[in-house]
Design a protein around this motif. Structure first.
Motif, PDB file in Angstrom:
ATOM      1  N   ALA A  65       0.820  -1.223   0.000  1.00  0.00           N
ATOM      2  CA  ALA A  65       0.000   0.000   0.000  1.00  0.00           C
ATOM      3  C   ALA A  65       0.848   1.265   0.000  1.00  0.00           C
ATOM      4  CB  ALA A  65      -0.956  -0.015   1.192  1.00  0.00           C
ATOM      5  N   LEU A  68      -0.845   4.828  -0.211  1.00  0.00           N
ATOM      6  CA  LEU A  68      -1.967   5.085   0.679  1.00  0.00           C
ATOM      7  C   LEU A  68      -1.498   5.778   1.956  1.00  0.00           C
ATOM      8  CD1 LEU A  68      -3.892   1.774   0.059  1.00  0.00           C
ATOM      9  CD2 LEU A  68      -4.408   4.026  -0.841  1.00  0.00           C
ATOM     10  N   GLY A  74      -0.918   2.708   5.362  1.00  0.00           N
ATOM     11  CA  GLY A  74      -0.234   2.640   4.078  1.00  0.00           C
ATOM     12  C   GLY A  74       1.194   3.142   4.154  1.00  0.00           C
ATOM     13  N   SER A 101      -2.104  -1.408  -3.511  1.00  0.00           N
ATOM     14  CA  SER A 101      -2.412  -0.045  -3.956  1.00  0.00           C
ATOM     15  C   SER A 101      -3.725   0.034  -4.715  1.00  0.00           C
ATOM     16  CB  SER A 101      -1.281   0.493  -4.827  1.00  0.00           C
ATOM     17  OG  SER A 101      -1.186  -0.231  -6.040  1.00  0.00           O
ATOM     18  N   LEU A 104      -6.577   2.687  -3.945  1.00  0.00           N
ATOM     19  CA  LEU A 104      -6.186   4.095  -3.859  1.00  0.00           C
ATOM     20  C   LEU A 104      -7.336   5.038  -4.199  1.00  0.00           C
ATOM     21  CD1 LEU A 104      -4.118   6.350  -3.514  1.00  0.00           C
ATOM     22  CD2 LEU A 104      -3.327   5.920  -5.855  1.00  0.00           C
ATOM     23  N   VAL A 107     -10.084   4.831  -1.376  1.00  0.00           N
ATOM     24  CA  VAL A 107      -9.602   5.412  -0.121  1.00  0.00           C
ATOM     25  C   VAL A 107      -9.517   6.924  -0.237  1.00  0.00           C
ATOM     26  CG1 VAL A 107      -7.604   5.585   1.410  1.00  0.00           C
ATOM     27  CG2 VAL A 107      -8.411   3.339   0.665  1.00  0.00           C
ATOM     28  N   THR A 108      -9.000   7.426  -1.354  1.00  0.00           N
ATOM     29  CA  THR A 108      -8.899   8.871  -1.551  1.00  0.00           C
ATOM     30  C   THR A 108     -10.285   9.512  -1.527  1.00  0.00           C
ATOM     31  OG1 THR A 108      -6.891   8.608  -2.875  1.00  0.00           O
ATOM     32  CG2 THR A 108      -8.100  10.677  -3.116  1.00  0.00           C
ATOM     33  N   ASN A 111     -11.925   9.214   2.006  1.00  0.00           N
ATOM     34  CA  ASN A 111     -11.205  10.050   2.970  1.00  0.00           C
ATOM     35  C   ASN A 111     -11.587  11.517   2.808  1.00  0.00           C
ATOM     36  OD1 ASN A 111      -9.494  10.137   5.158  1.00  0.00           O
ATOM     37  ND2 ASN A 111      -7.623  10.231   3.945  1.00  0.00           N
ATOM     38  N   VAL A 127      -7.388  -0.255   3.491  1.00  0.00           N
ATOM     39  CA  VAL A 127      -5.936  -0.176   3.305  1.00  0.00           C
ATOM     40  C   VAL A 127      -5.276  -1.495   3.693  1.00  0.00           C
ATOM     41  CG1 VAL A 127      -3.816   0.990   4.033  1.00  0.00           C
ATOM     42  CG2 VAL A 127      -5.893   2.328   3.598  1.00  0.00           C
TER      43      VAL A 127
END
Length: 404
Positions: A65, A68, A74, A101, A104, A107-108, A111, A127
């Protein structure tokens, strides 16, 4: 630069740590992931077991990761630094999943736009690879180029939760996902440019169903899914509601650029196979490497790689800086998709009949190159949107010929 065609955008050379990570990622993908591709491509329990082993080895190697956030478990590598090794990781479609990964984009997005509960409940588990997420935007009768025609509907219930109904397709990873982000209409009617929202749907919810797999050019592919009155908690709405297109725009810009980086890695792999074949194979008229038409394939493929790579890294630099990268991402996406198809086609031609069979990865790489010209928006969408943006700049008289 090397004679193999590998080069970086000269505007920002990676530091020693990133270069060292790139070498380690490249070695891991070549020696661990690529030899496992046949099993991983087959799907089922055997593929899942092989991926579990690879993930454990990736963690043990300190490569888990990498792009991350560190506070979520990450590697904390900045996007521009990650871009320097994303080609090596993406040389195999299974590289990002094996090295952690792959989430990504999810998660982005979560978040930035998820509620406190969503961030607390899901991000660290994503993650860690404990759960998986996917993204559902397009529909059977609605092209991805016209999201305002989305028919999937989410109705607000008295307790604040949402009831979602509709059908989505070409949803990658849906069969094994624990969460799916769904674009749905929360106001207005299909055709309205307002009233679209994103909701995070647990796939274990009653009413969620994977309808079928959608093979891509005959190979295993994404899925069609159905939501029949699926109840989604109120705090699983992403953003403020009604802002799906702006959130999706962020995701698409990053996602398209990541795909371009991985397509570069796959094209480099095809290029290396072509050069190896030309250098070691002899025909009735001597070594293939001595044939001018083979040399033409090598030259044209190298030119395509070398001219596409800077375009992709220009988009990376602008995204990393938080700048408007719409023109650069559009240019990179079209160039990288065409380049992957061109390079793999040349590699197949140099291999002859062997390039069509199961003994090389070239058929899969070529299939990916052809699909690339449609994935994340067809070439035509990017061509027209970039051209219109450039021409608008000229019509204003400000000479904005390259950036919107």
């Amino acid at each position: 630069m090397t004679d193999s065609g590998t080069a970086y955008d000269g505007s920002a050379q990676p530091d020693a740590r990133v270069l060292e990570l790139r070498e380690r990622v490249d070695r891991f993908v070549r020696t661990k992931v690529i030899p496992s591709e046949t099993v991983l491509d087959s799907g089922g329990a055997e593929a899942a077991a092989a991926l579990t082993v690879l993930r454990a080895e990736g963690r043990a190697a300190g490569l888990w990761a990498l792009p991350l956030p560190a506070d979520l478990g990450g590697g904390g590598l900045a996007f521009r630094a990650y871009a320097a090794l994303a080609e090596a990781e993406g040389a195999s479609d299974h590289g990002p999943a094996a090295l952690g990964s792959a989430p990504l984009l999810d998660v982005t997005m979560l978040n930035r736009h998820g509620s406190a509960r969503v961030r607390e409940e899901y991000l660290k588990r994503l993650v860690a690879g404990e759960i998986r997420a996917c993204y559902a935007m397009t529909e059977p009768d609605v092209p991805g180029t016209a999201p305002f025609r989305t028919a999937t509907r989410a109705e607000r219930r008295p307790d604040g939760s949402w009831c979602v109904s509709g059908r989505k397709w070409f949803t990658s990873g849906a069969a094994g996902a624990d969460l799916v982000t769904v674009m749905a209409r929360t106001a207005g009617t299909p055709g309205d440019r307002e009233g679209l929202s994103l909701l995070l749907v647990p796939t274990g919810s009653p009413g969620f169903r994977v309808v079928r797999e959608l093979p891509v050019l005959g190979a295993a592919g994404p899925y069609e899914i159905e939501l029949d009155g699926v109840v989604v908690p109120a705090d699983h709405l992403l953003g403020a509601g009604g802002d799906a297109l702006s959130i999706a725009g962020e995701r698409l810009a990053l996602g398209r650029t990541l795909r371009c980086l991985r397509w570069l890695g796959q094209a480099q792999r095809a290029f290396d196979l072509m050069c190896e074949r030309a250098a070691t194979r002899s025909g009735s008229r001597g070594p293939l490497a001595d044939h001018q038409l083979v040399q033409q394939h090598v030259f044209d493929a190298l030119l395509a790689l070398r001219t596409t790579r800077p375009l992709v890294h220009e988009a990376v630099a602008l995204l990393a800086a938080g700048a408007d990268a719409r023109t650069e991402v559009g240019l990179a996406k079209v160039a990288a998709a065409r380049m992957l198809q061109q390079v793999t086609d040349s590699a197949i031609q140099v291999h002859g009949a062997a390039g069509l069979g199961p003994d090389t990865p070239l058929p899969a790489l070529f299939r990916g190159g052809r699909a690339a010209r449609i994935l994340d928006g067809p070439d035509e969408l990017h061509i027209t949107s970039v051209a219109r943006r450039v021409l608008r700049g000229h019509s204003r008289g400000d000479g904005a010929a390259t950036r919107g």
